[in-house]
Design an enzyme around this catalytic site. Sequence first.
Site, PDB file in Angstrom:
ATOM      1  N   ASP A  48       0.838  -1.204   0.000  1.00 60.16           N
ATOM      2  CA  ASP A  48       0.000   0.000   0.000  1.00 60.16           C
ATOM      3  C   ASP A  48       0.870   1.249   0.000  1.00 60.16           C
ATOM      4  O   ASP A  48       1.796   1.372   0.805  1.00 60.16           O
ATOM      5  CB  ASP A  48      -0.898   0.004   1.247  1.00 60.16           C
ATOM      6  CG  ASP A  48      -1.802   1.222   1.285  1.00 60.16           C
ATOM      7  OD1 ASP A  48      -2.892   1.175   0.688  1.00 60.16           O
ATOM      8  OD2 ASP A  48      -1.408   2.244   1.898  1.00 60.16           O
ATOM      9  N   TYR A  53       2.391  10.167  -0.136  1.00 59.93           N
ATOM     10  CA  TYR A  53       3.531   9.696   0.651  1.00 59.93           C
ATOM     11  C   TYR A  53       4.868  10.079   0.026  1.00 59.93           C
ATOM     12  O   TYR A  53       5.899  10.038   0.703  1.00 59.93           O
ATOM     13  CB  TYR A  53       3.500   8.166   0.816  1.00 59.93           C
ATOM     14  CG  TYR A  53       2.261   7.598   1.447  1.00 59.93           C
ATOM     15  CD1 TYR A  53       1.315   8.418   2.073  1.00 59.93           C
ATOM     16  CD2 TYR A  53       2.007   6.231   1.411  1.00 59.93           C
ATOM     17  CE1 TYR A  53       0.162   7.889   2.634  1.00 59.93           C
ATOM     18  CE2 TYR A  53       0.868   5.687   1.984  1.00 59.93           C
ATOM     19  CZ  TYR A  53      -0.059   6.518   2.588  1.00 59.93           C
ATOM     20  OH  TYR A  53      -1.190   5.979   3.138  1.00 59.93           O
ATOM     21  N   LYS A  78      -3.112   5.971  -4.127  1.00 60.66           N
ATOM     22  CA  LYS A  78      -4.231   6.881  -3.864  1.00 60.66           C
ATOM     23  C   LYS A  78      -4.035   8.245  -4.511  1.00 60.66           C
ATOM     24  O   LYS A  78      -2.903   8.726  -4.638  1.00 60.66           O
ATOM     25  CB  LYS A  78      -4.392   7.071  -2.338  1.00 60.66           C
ATOM     26  CG  LYS A  78      -4.408   5.764  -1.562  1.00 60.66           C
ATOM     27  CD  LYS A  78      -4.397   5.991  -0.065  1.00 60.66           C
ATOM     28  CE  LYS A  78      -4.101   4.705   0.678  1.00 60.66           C
ATOM     29  NZ  LYS A  78      -2.648   4.380   0.701  1.00 60.66           N
ATOM     30  N   HIS A 109      -7.995   9.449  -1.787  1.00 65.36           N
ATOM     31  CA  HIS A 109      -7.343   9.388  -0.477  1.00 65.36           C
ATOM     32  C   HIS A 109      -8.211   9.974   0.642  1.00 65.36           C
ATOM     33  O   HIS A 109      -8.318   9.392   1.723  1.00 65.36           O
ATOM     34  CB  HIS A 109      -5.998  10.119  -0.543  1.00 65.36           C
ATOM     35  CG  HIS A 109      -5.008   9.642   0.478  1.00 65.36           C
ATOM     36  ND1 HIS A 109      -3.653   9.769   0.311  1.00 65.36           N
ATOM     37  CD2 HIS A 109      -5.163   9.035   1.679  1.00 65.36           C
ATOM     38  CE1 HIS A 109      -3.024   9.251   1.360  1.00 65.36           C
ATOM     39  NE2 HIS A 109      -3.924   8.816   2.202  1.00 65.36           N
TER      40      HIS A 109
END
Length: 303
Positions: A48, A53, A78, A109
């Site tokens: 994931d 990120y 996402k 997200h």
Amino acid sequence: MAQNTSLVFTLNDGRSIPAIGLGTWQSKPNEVRDSVKFALEHGYRHIDTALNYGNEKEVGEGIRSSGVPRENIWVTTKLDNPWHQRVAEGFQKSLHDLNIGYIDLFLIHFPCSTDPNDPTMHLPDWDFVKTWQEMQKLLDTGKVKSIGVSNFQIRHLEKLLSDPSCKIVPAVNQIELHPSNPSPKLLDYCMSKGIHCTAYSCLGGTIGSPINNSGPLLEEPAILELAKSKGKSPQQIVLMWGLKRGTSIIPKSVTPSRIEQNFGLDGWTLRPEEVASISAIKSRFKVVQDGWMPIRVFFGDDE
């Protein structure tokens, strides 16, 4: 005894998501590549990540260097909040950075359409219903297999599912779930709509993180007693609780021994009364907050 590490959950589109994955949020540069590679080499088949990120390139490098065939790996990423008006471009960026051919699951997200030019503002003429209209179009590209949402509460899902433009029910809602944030109403609602839930922050947060909260979950007597009686770690007990609730779990770690330990869920289980003892924990805290976004997305009404 069930082999939980090979457990999958069937989604509403017929695809099978591995029950146990590796989370990669808040991993430092270079750590992600190695942790993804190590996890895949040691049996994980679900990774994931997210555009937010900032580590999709490293995640892709870890996947490619693992030697595990691409078709045997489930990859979730996402769409970030400032990209809601540019879904196709946001997806293409993730696809390019991951460089793994296709994405298994692409999620919105957060239900927050942030102005890309001003992070303190919500777009006045755009919301997640319009974002979902664009998400649905991605399936025609053949480059994404399943689509879903993340951090959606009941009110968000009700708005989305009741809109005539919603032709496809989200396959997954990835939400914060752990014994101190069990969200039973939200979980039950998703199950009633055929939406699978993936649990993030499933171990209760990151101690010392400047971004998110953490609580004393792993020090709860009910968890410690079960850990001692079964010869397992508190983390393993909490992860098994998540599986027993019918959710997939994506514990994050960059430490090889912990990555292995989190995957050590075969050959034992929790009985219904043991699951109930963990569910009876009274402490409540939420790891991920919404104060950094221009609108509220969490309302505390999912318990």
